[in-house]
Scaffold this motif. Structure first.
Motif, short mmCIF file in Angstrom:
data_model
loop_
_atom_site.label_atom_id
_atom_site.label_comp_id
_atom_site.label_asym_id
_atom_site.label_seq_id
_atom_site.Cartn_x
_atom_site.Cartn_y
_atom_site.Cartn_z
N ASP B 123 -25.40 6.49 -14.89
CA ASP B 123 -24.64 5.75 -13.87
C ASP B 123 -23.81 6.70 -13.00
N SER B 124 -23.43 7.87 -13.57
CA SER B 124 -22.65 8.85 -12.80
C SER B 124 -23.47 9.40 -11.64
N LEU B 125 -24.79 9.52 -11.83
CA LEU B 125 -25.65 10.03 -10.75
C LEU B 125 -25.69 9.03 -9.59
N LYS B 126 -25.71 7.75 -9.93
CA LYS B 126 -25.70 6.70 -8.91
C LYS B 126 -24.40 6.80 -8.10
N PHE B 152 -30.39 14.90 -20.48
CA PHE B 152 -31.37 14.30 -19.56
C PHE B 152 -30.74 14.01 -18.20
N THR B 153 -29.45 13.65 -18.20
CA THR B 153 -28.76 13.36 -16.94
C THR B 153 -28.66 14.62 -16.09
N ILE B 154 -28.32 15.74 -16.75
CA ILE B 154 -28.25 17.02 -16.01
C ILE B 154 -29.64 17.41 -15.50
N LEU B 155 -30.66 17.22 -16.32
CA LEU B 155 -32.03 17.55 -15.88
C LEU B 155 -32.45 16.69 -14.69
N GLN B 156 -32.01 15.42 -14.71
CA GLN B 156 -32.35 14.54 -13.58
C GLN B 156 -31.57 14.95 -12.33
N ALA B 157 -30.29 15.34 -12.52
CA ALA B 157 -29.49 15.81 -11.37
C ALA B 157 -30.14 17.04 -10.75
N ALA B 158 -30.65 17.94 -11.63
CA ALA B 158 -31.33 19.15 -11.13
C ALA B 158 -32.60 18.77 -10.39
#
Lengths: 82, 383
Positions: B123-126, B152-158
């Motif tokens: 949700d932080s990425l959103k 996984f969130t960091i990998l998605q941000a990257a």
């Protein structure tokens, strides 16, 4: 903190980002299925799978056979007291 | 609900209770069993499991509640980050009420800091995409159950090139904490109920040292009442049969080698810190996750100036002794008087998984005190 709740995958909403819709006790929510997808289990094959949902991720698949065997063992213990 | 209701069956629970009673009569000593995980502590109180165990079985409530072991200094560091008007700080709700040295995140939010509770780190990425001119910092806390989700969130941000997101990592590891407990001379334990969801990620193999080096039995357990009863029954069987093994009661979710995707994501993003401070346990070597240099652009500790404060616990607070199982919550000087869930002095009173909050919420103090009195043969004050 390490809470998890069982839910069933009902739809793959974004195969590229590994996102799926899960039904948890009648409530549907989008979750990430990156932890449970591999060559044998591509996203489209995950529909119908029961998973443990934690902070928006399916952390693992629930093994139906193991669950049944555990309950069977407990049933056998209980029968001794009925 | 499937996979929940079946594991709450009263007839099966009563049968297990009788089996536990039978086994306990074959054991000629007072047994101390530690449930490591805060989720287990919560279930044990919610379902009144401890009350109906035989008198010679004592449950010690371990340090497996990430909120309870969060040192004050890290909360102060988080609040310092929140004071930056360019930062939107996101966190799980669990951390909101943890007291820092002066305030909690909840109080900082009331005073105007932009702090948002999220259900998932994703949700932080959103929020980051919706607020391109702000920096979003996620307060990552939790054991190996939660760490893969932030990895996984960091990998998605990257992958999506989201540059205004970073993680303030406070993730901790279970195994070094268990090692620290086992090396503590104050603590005498006869066995462990092992954490189910951490083990779902790391597997059962990492616990082998407990049986091989320390000769203690451990049973990895699920969280429903039948799971916990069955795990205690399995532990007693091991003790009666003079065995010390790693057994897996929660095999519907836990495999010996864990979850390879979750482990791979954690290993890709995180490295082990040399040491990390745990409330009540002090600094434990190799017990925390930091972000690898390859992902430094997502590391809030690199991106921003963090005070890195060391703050001693409140003098009256005895959370440390309670987390180690040396003291019972009601034996703490401020339990239920100065320290309550509404005005917690110590973290064990903040989280619903903390031993103090569980005793406070579910009461049963008189029953538990009577059990303790039987054991110690001395009166236990209830005040």
């Amino acid at each position: 903190m390490c809470l998890g709740i069982p839910g069933q995958i009902v739809e793959i909403t974004n195969p590229e980002h590994k996102l799926a819709m899960v039904n948890v006790g009648g409530v549907k929510r989008q979750i990430n299925i990156a932890c449970i997808v591999d060559e044998q289990h591509p996203p489209e094959k995950c529909i119908g799978d029961w998973v443990l949902v934690h902070v928006g991720f399916a952390m693992n698949r629930i093994n139906e056979q193991e669950a049944a065997e555990t309950l069977q063992l407990l049933q056998e213990i209980a029968q001794a007291y009925t | 609900m499937k996979y929940v209701d079946e594991f709450r069956n009263p007839e099966k629970a009563q049968a297990l209770q009788k089996e536990i009673e039978k086994l306990s009569q074959q054991i000629d000593k007072h047994l101390k069993i530690m449930e490591v995980c805060g989720g287990h502590t919560h279930s044990i109180f919610k379902y009144g499991i401890e009350e109906i165990l035989p008198d010679n079985i004592e449950l010690i409530h371990g340090p497996g509640c990430p909120v309870c072991v969060m040192p004050k200094g890290r909360i102060d560091d988080a609040i310092a980050l929140c004071q930056n008007p360019n930062i939107i700080f996101t966190t799980f709700g669990d951390a909101m009420r943890v007291p820092g040295s002066k305030t909690s995140l909840l109080q900082a939010k009331a005073q105007g800091a932009d702090i948002r509770m999220v259900y998932s780190p994703l949700d932080s990425l959103k929020i980051a995409k919706e607020n391109p001119n702000k920096e979003i910092v996620f307060f990552g806390l939790g054991f190996e159950t939660t760490a893969p989700s932030t990895a996984f969130t960091i990998l998605q941000a990257a992958a999506e090139n989201i540059t205004n997101f970073s993680l303030f990592s406070n993730h901790v590891l279970v195994i070094p904490a268990l090692q620290a407990l086992l090396d503590n001379p104050d603590l005498e334990l006869d066995g462990f109920v092992g954490p189910g969801h951490v083990s779902m990620v790391i597997g059962t193999d990492p616990y082998e040292f407990i049986s091989q080096q320390y000769h203690k039995p451990i049973v990895i357990s699920g969280f429903e009442p039948l799971d916990i009863f069955q795990s205690i029954w399995m532990l007693l069987k091991q003790i009666v049969e003079n065995r010390c093994q790693v057994e897996n009661q929660y095999n519907r979710l836990v495999e010996p080698t864990g979850n390879k995707n979750a482990l791979a994501a954690m290993n890709q993003v995180f490295a082990i810190r040399e040491k990390f401070e745990w409330r009540g346990l002090g600094e434990i070597p190799n017990s925390g996750f930091k972000i690898r240099e390859e992902y430094a652009q997502f590391d809030a500790e690199v991106k921003f100036t963090i005070p890195n404060l060391k703050v001693p616990d409140h003098k009256a607070c005895q959370c440390g002794e309670i987390l180690k199982g040396v003291l019972k919550p009601w034996e703490c000087k401020v339990f239920g008087t100065a320290c309550t869930p509404e005005t917690p002095i110590g973290t064990c009173m903040v989280s619903s998984e903390g031993a103090c909050a569980a005793y406070y919420k579910y009461g049963r103090l008189s029953t538990m005190a009577k059990k303790a009195e039987k054991k110690a043969k001395v009166p236990v004050p209830l005040g």
